[in-house]
Design a protein around this motif. Sequence first.
Motif, PDB file in Angstrom:
ATOM      1  N   TYR A  37       6.519  -2.175  12.480  1.00  0.00           N
ATOM      2  CA  TYR A  37       7.431  -1.191  11.916  1.00  0.00           C
ATOM      3  C   TYR A  37       8.062  -0.412  13.073  1.00  0.00           C
ATOM      4  CZ  TYR A  37       5.503  -1.535   7.127  1.00  0.00           C
ATOM      5  OH  TYR A  37       5.126  -1.959   5.873  1.00  0.00           O
ATOM      6  N   ARG A  45      10.387   5.397   8.467  1.00  0.00           N
ATOM      7  CA  ARG A  45       9.795   4.227   9.086  1.00  0.00           C
ATOM      8  C   ARG A  45      10.271   2.988   8.348  1.00  0.00           C
ATOM      9  NH1 ARG A  45       3.522   4.588  10.707  1.00  0.00           N
ATOM     10  NH2 ARG A  45       4.413   6.502  11.586  1.00  0.00           N
ATOM     11  N   TYR A  94       5.484   0.580  15.727  1.00  0.00           N
ATOM     12  CA  TYR A  94       4.105   0.644  15.278  1.00  0.00           C
ATOM     13  C   TYR A  94       3.624  -0.718  14.795  1.00  0.00           C
ATOM     14  CZ  TYR A  94       4.912   5.713  15.007  1.00  0.00           C
ATOM     15  OH  TYR A  94       5.211   7.020  15.281  1.00  0.00           O
ATOM     16  N   ASN A  96       0.966  -2.661  12.365  1.00  0.00           N
ATOM     17  CA  ASN A  96       0.330  -2.346  11.078  1.00  0.00           C
ATOM     18  C   ASN A  96      -0.460  -3.540  10.584  1.00  0.00           C
ATOM     19  OD1 ASN A  96       0.983  -2.939   7.922  1.00  0.00           O
ATOM     20  ND2 ASN A  96       0.305  -0.829   8.252  1.00  0.00           N
ATOM     21  N   TRP A 105      -2.801   1.713  11.177  1.00  0.00           N
ATOM     22  CA  TRP A 105      -1.678   1.891  12.093  1.00  0.00           C
ATOM     23  C   TRP A 105      -2.159   2.132  13.512  1.00  0.00           C
ATOM     24  CZ3 TRP A 105       3.232   1.383  10.127  1.00  0.00           C
ATOM     25  CH2 TRP A 105       3.348   1.427   8.740  1.00  0.00           C
TER      26      TRP A 105
END
Length: 115
Positions: A37, A45, A94, A96, A105
């Motif tokens: 992300y 996001r 990020y 995930n 995360w």
Amino acid sequence: QVQLVESGGGLVQPGGSLRLSCAASGFTFSRYRMNWYRQAPGKERELVATITSVGSTTYAISVKGRFTISRDNAKNTVYLQMNSLKPEDTAVYYCNAPVSPGGDWGQGTQVIVSS
């Protein structure tokens, strides 16, 4: 305990490339799809790319053809190769993993695309 540690961000000129890495631990990595992300300043996001446990990939329209997600199950690591970077790709990226309820995360890695 699930841990996701991103690395590889930085400052790059438009048209340049970066490769992000996410080292995972605390779960059976090979069994889970993994996601990248990003969140730009002042924006929500957004999902950039996904790779399933068997290696199938999907991408946001904005990055398709420029970004490539991959995984190395032997290293418990997922990658995001980013080419032809644009200023609008500037964001915190990020990693995930949908392991825990609500997902897990990493801390994020900053990517800045600027001349």
